[in-house]
Design a protein around this motif. Structure first.
Motif, PDB file in Angstrom:
ATOM      1  N   LEU A   2      44.122 -30.307  87.314  1.00 27.17           N
ATOM      2  CA  LEU A   2      43.065 -30.976  86.568  1.00 27.17           C
ATOM      3  C   LEU A   2      43.619 -31.617  85.301  1.00 27.17           C
ATOM      4  O   LEU A   2      44.580 -31.133  84.711  1.00 27.17           O
ATOM      5  CB  LEU A   2      41.974 -29.979  86.192  1.00 27.17           C
ATOM      6  N   SER A   4      42.655 -33.127  81.315  1.00 25.86           N
ATOM      7  CA  SER A   4      41.705 -33.041  80.213  1.00 25.86           C
ATOM      8  C   SER A   4      40.921 -34.343  80.154  1.00 25.86           C
ATOM      9  O   SER A   4      41.333 -35.371  80.713  1.00 25.86           O
ATOM     10  CB  SER A   4      42.428 -32.823  78.885  1.00 25.86           C
ATOM     11  N   VAL A  65      38.909 -34.500  86.406  1.00 24.91           N
ATOM     12  CA  VAL A  65      38.395 -33.732  85.270  1.00 24.91           C
ATOM     13  C   VAL A  65      37.506 -32.626  85.823  1.00 24.91           C
ATOM     14  O   VAL A  65      36.642 -32.874  86.665  1.00 24.91           O
ATOM     15  CB  VAL A  65      37.597 -34.644  84.303  1.00 24.91           C
ATOM     16  N   GLY A  66      37.702 -31.418  85.351  1.00 25.23           N
ATOM     17  CA  GLY A  66      36.888 -30.287  85.789  1.00 25.23           C
ATOM     18  C   GLY A  66      35.470 -30.376  85.259  1.00 25.23           C
ATOM     19  O   GLY A  66      35.212 -31.001  84.229  1.00 25.23           O
ATOM     20  N   SER A  88      37.254 -29.525  80.063  1.00 20.19           N
ATOM     21  CA  SER A  88      36.371 -29.893  81.170  1.00 20.19           C
ATOM     22  C   SER A  88      35.064 -30.466  80.645  1.00 20.19           C
ATOM     23  O   SER A  88      34.696 -30.269  79.485  1.00 20.19           O
ATOM     24  CB  SER A  88      36.073 -28.666  82.031  1.00 20.19           C
TER      25      SER A  88
END
Length: 177
Positions: A2, A4, A65-66, A88
């Motif tokens: 993932l 940022s 992106v989470g 996230s």
């Protein structure tokens, strides 16, 4: 792996949802209710409908992106905060808070994920029905979170868990479809 949240992702997200993206500085979005877990300041997406949820998920998926789902903030396991790792996006369904329809003949109530449990109970009572899921946080817990966690509550032995009370879901898949 993932990523940022980047400036490019933030700009794209804000353009797609001009009124639905803010900085999550409010502690209710960044800490667990008992104060045991704390997240990092990040973006908060507040969609109003399923189409906006799908758009947010698609953009986050494309940017890798989470997403941290946020319901009523009543969970006590820290699932609504990310203490470590890439920053996230918090996705809150609190603006998706409508009872879409009531069908008393079929004993069916259709609610959006952000409806507060007590409001689901009240809507059922308005048509002389019982929605039996009952728990201490029913004044703030949202039905989507109840289903996601399969909440039990005080009537679980007689009526079952949240998922036993659900006929179906409208869902957005991880790729945004």
């Amino acid at each position: 792996m993932l990523n940022s949240i980047s400036e490019t992702f933030e700009t794209t997200l804000r353009a797609a949802l001009p009124d639905g993206v803010i900085r999550a500085a409010d502690p209710r979005y960044l800490e667990e209710p008992r104060g045991r877990y704390f997240g990092k300041e990040t973006l908060l997406a507040l969609p109003e409908n399923v189409e906006q949820v799908a758009l947010i998920v698609r953009l986050a998926n494309d940017a890798r992106v989470g997403i941290i789902p946020y319901g009523g903030g009543t969970g006590l396991v820290g699932g609504q905060v990310a203490e470590v790792g890439p920053t996230s996006l918090i996705l809150s369904l609190e603006r998706m808070n409508k009872i879409r329809s009531l069908h008393p003949q079929e004993n069916v109530l259709i609610a959006e994920a952000g409806v507060i449990l007590a409001d689901v109970q009240a809507a059922a009572l308005d048509i002389d029905r019982l929605f039996p899921l009952s728990l201490a946080a029913e004044g703030t817990a949202r039905i989507g979170g109840n289903l996601a966690t399969n909440a039990g509550g005080v009537n679980v032995l007689r009526y079952g868990n949240a998922r036993d009370l659900c006929l179906g879901l409208e869902a957005v898949l991880p790729d945004g479809t």
